[in-house]
Every structure is written in structure tokens, then in C-alpha cells.
Design a protein around this motif. Sequence first.
Motif, PDB file in Angstrom:
ATOM      1  N   GLY A   1      -4.832   4.630   1.061  1.00  0.00           N
ATOM      2  CA  GLY A   1      -4.300   5.268   2.260  1.00  0.00           C
ATOM      3  C   GLY A   1      -4.945   4.704   3.522  1.00  0.00           C
ATOM      4  O   GLY A   1      -4.282   4.528   4.553  1.00  0.00           O
ATOM      5  N   LEU A   2      -6.238   4.392   3.404  1.00  0.00           N
ATOM      6  CA  LEU A   2      -6.954   3.812   4.537  1.00  0.00           C
ATOM      7  C   LEU A   2      -6.416   2.406   4.845  1.00  0.00           C
ATOM      8  O   LEU A   2      -6.195   2.049   6.008  1.00  0.00           O
TER       9      LEU A   2
ATOM     10  N   TRP B   1      -8.648  14.808   1.751  1.00  0.00           N
ATOM     11  CA  TRP B   1      -9.714  13.953   1.217  1.00  0.00           C
ATOM     12  C   TRP B   1     -11.076  14.654   1.361  1.00  0.00           C
ATOM     13  O   TRP B   1     -11.929  14.554   0.496  1.00  0.00           O
TER      14      TRP B   1
ATOM     15  N   LEU C   1      -1.870  10.287   7.779  1.00  0.00           N
ATOM     16  CA  LEU C   1      -3.305  10.022   7.939  1.00  0.00           C
ATOM     17  C   LEU C   1      -4.061  11.328   8.194  1.00  0.00           C
ATOM     18  O   LEU C   1      -5.070  11.613   7.533  1.00  0.00           O
TER      19      LEU C   1
ATOM     20  N   SER D   1      -3.155   2.906   6.532  1.00  0.00           N
ATOM     21  CA  SER D   1      -3.288   3.346   7.925  1.00  0.00           C
ATOM     22  C   SER D   1      -3.681   2.197   8.845  1.00  0.00           C
ATOM     23  O   SER D   1      -3.137   2.054   9.945  1.00  0.00           O
ATOM     24  N   ILE D   2      -4.626   1.373   8.377  1.00  0.00           N
ATOM     25  CA  ILE D   2      -5.069   0.243   9.195  1.00  0.00           C
ATOM     26  C   ILE D   2      -3.916  -0.752   9.370  1.00  0.00           C
ATOM     27  O   ILE D   2      -3.654  -1.247  10.475  1.00  0.00           O
TER      28      ILE D   2
ATOM     29  N   SER E   1       0.843  -1.208   0.000  1.00  0.00           N
ATOM     30  CA  SER E   1       0.000   0.000   0.000  1.00  0.00           C
ATOM     31  C   SER E   1       0.873   1.251   0.000  1.00  0.00           C
ATOM     32  O   SER E   1       0.588   2.205  -0.728  1.00  0.00           O
TER      33      SER E   1
ATOM     34  N   LEU F   1      -6.518  12.911   5.463  1.00  0.00           N
ATOM     35  CA  LEU F   1      -7.967  13.049   5.701  1.00  0.00           C
ATOM     36  C   LEU F   1      -8.431  14.465   5.368  1.00  0.00           C
ATOM     37  O   LEU F   1      -9.489  14.652   4.773  1.00  0.00           O
TER      38      LEU F   1
ATOM     39  N   PRO G   1      -6.874   7.787  -1.665  1.00  0.00           N
ATOM     40  CA  PRO G   1      -7.244   7.839  -0.237  1.00  0.00           C
ATOM     41  C   PRO G   1      -7.710   6.498   0.328  1.00  0.00           C
ATOM     42  O   PRO G   1      -7.480   6.221   1.518  1.00  0.00           O
ATOM     43  N   TRP G   2      -8.328   5.670  -0.516  1.00  0.00           N
ATOM     44  CA  TRP G   2      -8.781   4.354  -0.015  1.00  0.00           C
ATOM     45  C   TRP G   2      -7.588   3.446   0.245  1.00  0.00           C
ATOM     46  O   TRP G   2      -7.551   2.710   1.235  1.00  0.00           O
TER      47      TRP G   2
END
Lengths: 222, 286
Positions: free
Chosen positions: A63-64, A137, A130, A67-68, A26, A134, A60-61
Amino acid sequence: MTTEPAALIHRFNAAQRLIHWAVGISFTVLFLTGLAFSYPSLFWLTNLLGGGPTARALHPWVGLVFSISMAATFSMWMREMSLDATDWHWLRAIRAYAQHQTADVPPAGKYNGGQKLFFWAQTVLGVVLLISGLALWFPNTVANVVPTASTLLASMRLVHYAATLAGGLLLTMHVYLGLFAFPGTARGMIDGKVTRAWATMHHSAWEPATDATRVPKDDDRR
Amino acid sequence: MSTLSIKRISATASPAPGIRSTPEYAKLVDISSCIGCKGCEVACKEWNDLKVEPTANFGSYQSHKDLSAHTWLLMRFDEVEMSGRVQWLIKKDACLHCEDPGCLSACPAPGAIVQYENGIVDINHEHCIGCQFCVTGCPFDIPRFDKETKKVYKCNMCVDRVEAGLEPACVKTCPTHAISWGSKEDMLSLAEHKVDLLKDRGFENPVTYNPAGVGGTHMMYVVPHGNHLADYRLPANPTASPLPLTGLGVLKRIGAYLLGVGVLSSLVHYLTIGPQAAEDLHPHDH
């Protein structure tokens, strides 16, 4: 001895390997599309995610996901990554380590001081990416809350870029050390095993490396 | 409009292709002559075939609370107190078509925002990636994002009409000639003339709004109360390059070198000091 199966030591379990590659893949995707959005001559890199608008929508997705995965990384490794006096000793000999003057490098445990600092740097950068990500985003939400949103959002672009640059430089180093400079390292992130010789060279104070008679057991897989 | 007329182009390292020499146009909005009929608002919707958005009475003559992807021109009605008297300020709010457009320099998508030789700043939606950096980059808060198309929209100065030698629709429809159209030079001298007329009528601070921070604009205003720009929602010192974005530009240059140096120094390390496999060491060497 090195050719015997017993000479292999478990270093990373399957969960650690999977989460490492989730972070790695990612981040690479984010880094490359981020470069595309930052440098007009690299805009073609958006084709990796299906062209400009699609890359912008997916970035951004991804990126999610990053982040997770970073949060999981943090919770898996944080206890093993606290720095102690040995690590600072090791860090002082980092030049000798880079020049393969093994005799001048103090023994390291399962992780050396460099790896630990790398972990903490990437954790901080992950949080910064993050938060700024955000904001970028959802610029309209920011504009509804903050009166001088355009200055704040422009600053978030600066921060997002700076963190990406720092992360990208660290990634370059990480990939070089793991894939090229020290053969045998990458295997730890593929089948989770390293040779005893590798462990003795890099992590001589790590318990499985010190005990030559010890056969790999399940709890090495932590 | 033809690529032959493109003077500036977003996110493109090579020079813009424009070689035509066309006159630089400008719109001049004389706020003191505007009666707030909103004819320009309707003309804009009609010419550009923009969807009519439902609205409700919110205690103002204003049609909508804000600009949108479907409303590129909005007459703003503001009641403000000036030296003990209530003033009803009516202002045509739309893209000012800056000479140095903040939207264009903030845009990361090659060719998504262009500026033509005649001064019009336009969005090429087939190249827009929907990042909304232009929204942040605009010092006048004009571009609006559409959630369905995921693109940004704003006034294009009726670029299709102008290309055909016509004035923009809002200019054509204005019944009081509050909006004038012509060469930038002519509009500047007309503005000066109108400012002088206002002074003769007793206005103390009439000004021409053509802010230098964005290199001047191709929609200018004659503002009767020039010392109250904020009340007209006009920034006193708009800039096309706010500090964080200037910093970003510098950092990007440094960053490009640093990344190159990072990769190259890895290569140099590999070729000089070289890799070291644990198996190459003697077992008791350490």
C-alpha cells in the motif's frame, strides 16, 4: 503508411511507463489481497503473497508503494489532466465513443475527458485508501488518540472497502478499454508509442496527431 | 477442543462442523462477594503458562494498567463516588464469551476464531493473520495484539480444563466463591438468587449483567450497583454488530455483484459492439 516507422508517435516516456506499472501492479496486488480479506471464499488469494499472515503483513507495505507511486503519478500528470470545455463536450458523447460512432465524438486532446475524470477519481480514492489504510495499519495508535476508536476503526473498514470497490470497478474498465476494446492502446504503456492512425482516431486534437508531416521528436516524450 | 464441537467459525461460508450436543456453560462473577485477592489473576497465569510482566506502583491495588497478550485476566480497582460516598469497585476483567461474538464476526481469517457448543469463544492462532479486526469488533475491549507473534490473545475460558470436565482455573482458585461455574441455565438462576439477596441487604439496583445486544454472555456478573455500569467499565448496550460493520456487510454483497457486472458487461461489450482498431478505419472516415 501505418507500417512505416514514422507513423509511430511517442506518447509516454520511460518514467511515465514505469510509474504506471508500479501503480498498476501494486494496486492489483492490493485489490486481490483485499478481496481475500473481504470474501471468505476468496481467502485463497492470500497465497499470492505467501499465505494469510504474510499477506496481512505485506499488504500495508505494498500500500505504501502504491501511495508513493500515486503521488508520483499525480505530480507527473496533474497539469495535463485539468478539465476544460472540450472535455465536457467529449464526455457528453461518451455513449457514441463506446459504440464506436466516431463521427459523433468531438475531438480530444492528448487525454480525453474520460481519462481525465479517471485520473481525478483514482487520485481521490488513493488519498482515501491511504488515510483509512494507515488507521487500520496502526489501530493501537488510533485507540490511544481517539476515545471511541472501535467505531472509528469499523468505519475505516467500511471506507477502505468502498474506495477499493470503486477503484476496482474503475480498474476493470481501464483494463478492458486499454487491453481489449481499443487495440493499439496498450502499446503506449509498453514501448511508449502509438500509431498515427490510433492517435487520429482517439486524440485528433493532440498536436502530434494533427500534424501529418511531423516526425516524432524528443519533446513528444514529455 | 474437537472440531465436532464448533458452533460458529469465522470467515467461513459453509456451516460450522459442530454436531455434538454439549451443555452450555457459564461463569458467574458475583462482584459483591469479591475481596480483590487477585488469586484468579495468578491462577490464570499459572494454568496458561503466561509470562509474568513487570509492573510498578501507579497508585492502585491493580497489578497492571491494562490487559495484555500475556495478561488475559486483570482485576480492575476503581474508586468512584456514588451518592456522596466513595465506592471501591473491584471487577474481574476478561473475555465475556458472548453468545454472538463481535470478534468472531469481524474476523476475516477462516477458522481463526471459533465458538464451541459449550459457549467458549477461542482464537486458533495458527489461522490468525494478525489484522486486529477482532480488537475493533469486541464491544468489551478485551483482545490484545502481541507485536512479537503478530497474533491476538485473550481468555479462552481454560478450554483445555473444561474439555476434561474441570472448571476454569480462576473458578477453582477463588476463596470466596465469588466466581461460580455451571450450566448457563443454573448460573442464571443463581444470579437471580444473588440479586435477590443483595436487594434484601438494602442494595437498590443490583442487576445480572448478561447483555442482550451480544446475545448474552458466558461470563456474567452480579453487579451490586446496576445503575452505575459505566463505573464498572461495563457498556450498558454492547452490540456485536455496530452500524459501520453492518453497513460493510451489506456493501460487500452489493460490491460482489457490481464487480461481477463490471466484468460481464465488458465481455458483453466485446462480443456485441466489439473492439475497434484504428487501422480498420479508412483514413478519412472521422
